[in-house]
Scaffold this motif. Structure first.
Motif, PDB file in Angstrom:
ATOM      1  N   LEU A 228       2.032  -6.592 -11.468  1.00  0.00           N
ATOM      2  CA  LEU A 228       2.058  -6.042 -10.113  1.00  0.00           C
ATOM      3  C   LEU A 228       1.322  -6.913  -9.093  1.00  0.00           C
ATOM      4  N   GLN A 229       0.487  -7.844  -9.556  1.00  0.00           N
ATOM      5  CA  GLN A 229      -0.112  -8.796  -8.615  1.00  0.00           C
ATOM      6  C   GLN A 229       0.979  -9.600  -7.912  1.00  0.00           C
ATOM      7  N   LEU A 230       2.024  -9.953  -8.655  1.00  0.00           N
ATOM      8  CA  LEU A 230       3.137 -10.684  -8.040  1.00  0.00           C
ATOM      9  C   LEU A 230       3.918  -9.779  -7.094  1.00  0.00           C
ATOM     10  N   LEU A 231       4.027  -8.510  -7.413  1.00  0.00           N
ATOM     11  CA  LEU A 231       4.681  -7.567  -6.497  1.00  0.00           C
ATOM     12  C   LEU A 231       3.961  -7.562  -5.156  1.00  0.00           C
ATOM     13  N   VAL A 232       2.642  -7.468  -5.191  1.00  0.00           N
ATOM     14  CA  VAL A 232       1.841  -7.455  -3.972  1.00  0.00           C
ATOM     15  C   VAL A 232       1.990  -8.762  -3.208  1.00  0.00           C
ATOM     16  N   ARG A 233       1.872  -9.871  -3.921  1.00  0.00           N
ATOM     17  CA  ARG A 233       1.978 -11.184  -3.272  1.00  0.00           C
ATOM     18  C   ARG A 233       3.357 -11.384  -2.648  1.00  0.00           C
ATOM     19  N   SER A 234       4.396 -10.973  -3.355  1.00  0.00           N
ATOM     20  CA  SER A 234       5.765 -11.130  -2.846  1.00  0.00           C
ATOM     21  C   SER A 234       5.963 -10.321  -1.565  1.00  0.00           C
ATOM     22  N   ILE A 250       7.716   0.714  -1.078  1.00  0.00           N
ATOM     23  CA  ILE A 250       7.852   2.065  -1.608  1.00  0.00           C
ATOM     24  C   ILE A 250       7.687   1.993  -3.125  1.00  0.00           C
ATOM     25  N   LEU A 251       6.737   2.748  -3.667  1.00  0.00           N
ATOM     26  CA  LEU A 251       6.480   2.726  -5.106  1.00  0.00           C
ATOM     27  C   LEU A 251       6.736   4.095  -5.714  1.00  0.00           C
ATOM     28  N   VAL A 252       7.603   4.122  -6.724  1.00  0.00           N
ATOM     29  CA  VAL A 252       7.908   5.343  -7.467  1.00  0.00           C
ATOM     30  C   VAL A 252       7.313   5.191  -8.864  1.00  0.00           C
ATOM     31  N   GLY A 253       6.404   6.079  -9.218  1.00  0.00           N
ATOM     32  CA  GLY A 253       5.699   5.982 -10.492  1.00  0.00           C
ATOM     33  C   GLY A 253       4.207   6.082 -10.259  1.00  0.00           C
ATOM     34  N   ARG A 258      -2.615   1.812  -9.430  1.00  0.00           N
ATOM     35  CA  ARG A 258      -2.316   2.380  -8.109  1.00  0.00           C
ATOM     36  C   ARG A 258      -3.426   2.054  -7.105  1.00  0.00           C
ATOM     37  N   ALA A 259      -4.687   2.207  -7.503  1.00  0.00           N
ATOM     38  CA  ALA A 259      -5.800   1.963  -6.580  1.00  0.00           C
ATOM     39  C   ALA A 259      -5.808   0.515  -6.108  1.00  0.00           C
ATOM     40  N   TYR A 260      -5.497  -0.413  -7.007  1.00  0.00           N
ATOM     41  CA  TYR A 260      -5.449  -1.839  -6.639  1.00  0.00           C
ATOM     42  C   TYR A 260      -4.388  -2.080  -5.569  1.00  0.00           C
ATOM     43  N   ILE A 261      -3.185  -1.546  -5.768  1.00  0.00           N
ATOM     44  CA  ILE A 261      -2.100  -1.766  -4.805  1.00  0.00           C
ATOM     45  C   ILE A 261      -2.438  -1.105  -3.475  1.00  0.00           C
ATOM     46  N   ALA A 263      -5.326  -0.635  -2.192  1.00  0.00           N
ATOM     47  CA  ALA A 263      -6.325  -1.431  -1.484  1.00  0.00           C
ATOM     48  C   ALA A 263      -5.706  -2.678  -0.868  1.00  0.00           C
ATOM     49  N   GLU A 264      -4.735  -3.282  -1.559  1.00  0.00           N
ATOM     50  CA  GLU A 264      -4.115  -4.518  -1.080  1.00  0.00           C
ATOM     51  C   GLU A 264      -3.087  -4.260   0.015  1.00  0.00           C
ATOM     52  N   ILE A 265      -2.343  -3.166  -0.094  1.00  0.00           N
ATOM     53  CA  ILE A 265      -1.297  -2.838   0.888  1.00  0.00           C
ATOM     54  C   ILE A 265      -1.501  -1.381   1.313  1.00  0.00           C
ATOM     55  N   PRO A 266      -2.396  -1.145   2.268  1.00  0.00           N
ATOM     56  CA  PRO A 266      -2.765   0.237   2.634  1.00  0.00           C
ATOM     57  C   PRO A 266      -1.608   1.081   3.132  1.00  0.00           C
ATOM     58  N   ASP A 267      -0.588   0.445   3.743  1.00  0.00           N
ATOM     59  CA  ASP A 267       0.508   1.251   4.284  1.00  0.00           C
ATOM     60  C   ASP A 267       1.656   1.448   3.289  1.00  0.00           C
ATOM     61  N   ALA A 268       1.454   1.046   2.035  1.00  0.00           N
ATOM     62  CA  ALA A 268       2.477   1.304   1.018  1.00  0.00           C
ATOM     63  C   ALA A 268       2.639   2.803   0.816  1.00  0.00           C
ATOM     64  N   ILE A 269       3.862   3.209   0.475  1.00  0.00           N
ATOM     65  CA  ILE A 269       4.163   4.614   0.234  1.00  0.00           C
ATOM     66  C   ILE A 269       4.199   4.850  -1.277  1.00  0.00           C
ATOM     67  N   PHE A 270       3.346   5.767  -1.753  1.00  0.00           N
ATOM     68  CA  PHE A 270       3.298   6.107  -3.168  1.00  0.00           C
ATOM     69  C   PHE A 270       3.987   7.458  -3.365  1.00  0.00           C
ATOM     70  N   CYS A 271       5.112   7.435  -4.073  1.00  0.00           N
ATOM     71  CA  CYS A 271       5.931   8.638  -4.218  1.00  0.00           C
ATOM     72  C   CYS A 271       5.666   9.378  -5.518  1.00  0.00           C
ATOM     73  N   GLY A 272       4.830   8.810  -6.387  1.00  0.00           N
ATOM     74  CA  GLY A 272       4.560   9.456  -7.662  1.00  0.00           C
ATOM     75  C   GLY A 272       5.757   9.401  -8.597  1.00  0.00           C
ATOM     76  N   ILE A 273       5.673  10.141  -9.677  1.00  0.00           N
ATOM     77  CA  ILE A 273       6.755  10.173 -10.666  1.00  0.00           C
ATOM     78  C   ILE A 273       7.880  11.059 -10.152  1.00  0.00           C
ATOM     79  N   GLN A 274       9.092  10.544 -10.211  1.00  0.00           N
ATOM     80  CA  GLN A 274      10.277  11.283  -9.782  1.00  0.00           C
ATOM     81  C   GLN A 274      11.246  11.380 -10.952  1.00  0.00           C
ATOM     82  N   ARG A 275      12.037  12.443 -10.961  1.00  0.00           N
ATOM     83  CA  ARG A 275      12.992  12.658 -12.045  1.00  0.00           C
ATOM     84  C   ARG A 275      14.352  13.064 -11.488  1.00  0.00           C
ATOM     85  N   GLY A 276      15.383  12.848 -12.275  1.00  0.00           N
ATOM     86  CA  GLY A 276      16.709  13.372 -11.985  1.00  0.00           C
ATOM     87  C   GLY A 276      17.245  12.985 -10.618  1.00  0.00           C
ATOM     88  N   GLU A 277      17.744  13.982  -9.888  1.00  0.00           N
ATOM     89  CA  GLU A 277      18.373  13.709  -8.604  1.00  0.00           C
ATOM     90  C   GLU A 277      17.370  13.206  -7.566  1.00  0.00           C
TER      91      GLU A 277
END
Length: 404
Positions: A228-234, A250-253, A258-261, A263-277
């Motif tokens: 995920l360090q490469l995700l942040v850098r990219s 946008i991060l699903v999961g 999570r805390a590292y990301i 801190a690095e990208i404060p405006d990222a959206i964390f959607c948590g675990i999602q299932r199905g539809e």
């Protein structure tokens, strides 16, 4: 394949699945096993599952189709249990109701006890190589165990009739390490569930994105082995290089990174675990899918993202190597070349029309990768194993590293 189908209909197999994890738990192994199990059940086979008791099983009891064993918490994976060795319990059950064939999906204490019981009773065993545990050890501070773990995994899988691997690149890697009797069993995707038509303007609005803005999506466990360090850098590089675009990560999961990301990208959206539809809606509401992992045996999320009409950027291995043609339906980089990965993502943003074309091609390709073909092959491999006496395992001496 028609002959195999006929054999299955005339004489259904009694098949036992052994796994440390199983649906509805959220991970790639459980996802794959869920599809395989349901597909075989629909074909009339008699199935049982042997797995550790999980937190959600407080009111679940074992029966003829389910055997719950004791487990221990798995470090770094809250909510999951590592199965306890259950040799005598399995021997008693299988002496009463002997399966025709076992499918062992995980190599932990539970899988090992199932393998030992099968050897004593002469039950054929097919195994699956679902997780690169020998690569995970380095990410969690156990690098010295990598060689021992590789030796154990090689012994474990070479003690079974056949080991199923999800991708040609994985097969080549395991052959190089001395694994024998490998067969390819790819993965499919539910193209009706994961579909561009599920794109949601309302969901995108909740991310503060208009139709012209771009959602850069990542779906998966937020853990060290996912690179995920490469995700942040990219993402940071794309933001700086393309100021004309409004990009949102946008991060699903969920997971320990999570805390590292955040801190690095404060405006990222964390959607948590999602299932199905809900999960399918999140996929379809994205635009680009960044997948920097180097530890996957396959990577189901690649096909799910493609089926949802996303442009995927990934390393040229596992699912991406099978399903992405660079410049046609996604973008690839050589494994480990971080700069090439970032440049591939940036290239997709150069031209809106090219991005639209790639997304259409991704959907067209993934829509053809159905689970029905995978299940047919899985069934045929189990039928073949059940017909062969397990003489290889009965005659093979157990090496010291097996620890049993």
């Amino acid at each position: 394949m028609a002959a195999a189908d006929t054999a299955a209909m005339d004489a259904p197999l009694h098949i036992a699945f052994i796994s440390e994890t199983f649906a509805p738990e959220i991970n790639g192994v459980a996802h794959t096993l869920g599809h395989l199990y349901r597909g075989l059940a629909q074909r009339g086979h008699l199935l049982q599952v042997i797995r550790p008791r999980q937190t959600a099983d407080r009111h679940t009891s074992s029966d003829e189709t389910l055997l719950l064993t004791r487990g221990w918490p798995l470090p770094g994976y809250p909510g999951l249990q590592w199965g306890q060795s259950s040799l005598h319990k399995l021997l008693r059950r299988w002496q009463r109701h002997r399966p025709d064939v076992l499918y062992i999906a995980t190599e932990g204490p539970l899988g090992l006890s199932a393998l030992r019981a099968a050897r004593r009773l002469g039950i054929p065993v097919v195994s699956g190589f679902h997780t690169n545990f020998q690569q995970y050890t380095g990410h969690y501070g156990f690098g010295l165990l990598t060689r021992l773990l590789t030796r154990y995994l090689r012994w474990f899988h070479n003690s079974t009739q056949t080991t199923l691997v999800p991708s040609p690149s994985q097969r080549v890697e395991l052959q190089r390490r001395g694994f024998e009797r490998l067969a390819l069993l790819a993965r499919g995707v539910d193209g009706q569930l994961f579909h561009p038509a599920r794109r949601s303007t309302a969901l995108r609005a909740s991310w503060n994105l208009s139709d012209d803005d771009l959602a850069v999506l990542h779906v998966g466990r937020l853990a060290a082995e996912k690179n995920l360090q490469l995700l942040v850098r990219s993402f940071r590089t794309l933001q700086a290089a393309r100021p004309e675009h409004h990009l949102k990560l946008i991060l699903v999961g969920d997971g320990p990174q999570r805390a590292y990301i955040q801190a690095e990208i404060p405006d990222a959206i964390f959607c948590g675990i999602q299932r199905g539809e809900a999960l399918a809606e999140h996929y379809a509401s994205g635009d680009l899918f960044l997948f920097p992992s180097l530890s996957e045996t396959f990577g189901n999320v690649v096909l799910e993202a493609q089926a949802s009409g996303l442009a995927v950027i990934a390393y040229d291995q596992a699912a991406a190597a099978q399903h992405i043609r660079h410049g046609h339906n996604g973008a690839l980089a050589m494994p480990g070349d971080e700069q090439a990965f970032i440049e591939a993502a940036d290239w997709l943003l150069e031209d809106r029309e090219s991005l639209r074309r790639i997304r259409l091609n991704a959907r067209q390709h993934a829509g053809k990768q159905t689970w029905s073909m995978i299940i047919e092959r899985f069934e045929a491999l189990l039928i073949e194993a059940a017909k062969r006496p397990d003489q290889q395992n009965a005659d093979r001496k157990k090496p010291r590293c097996a620890g049993a």
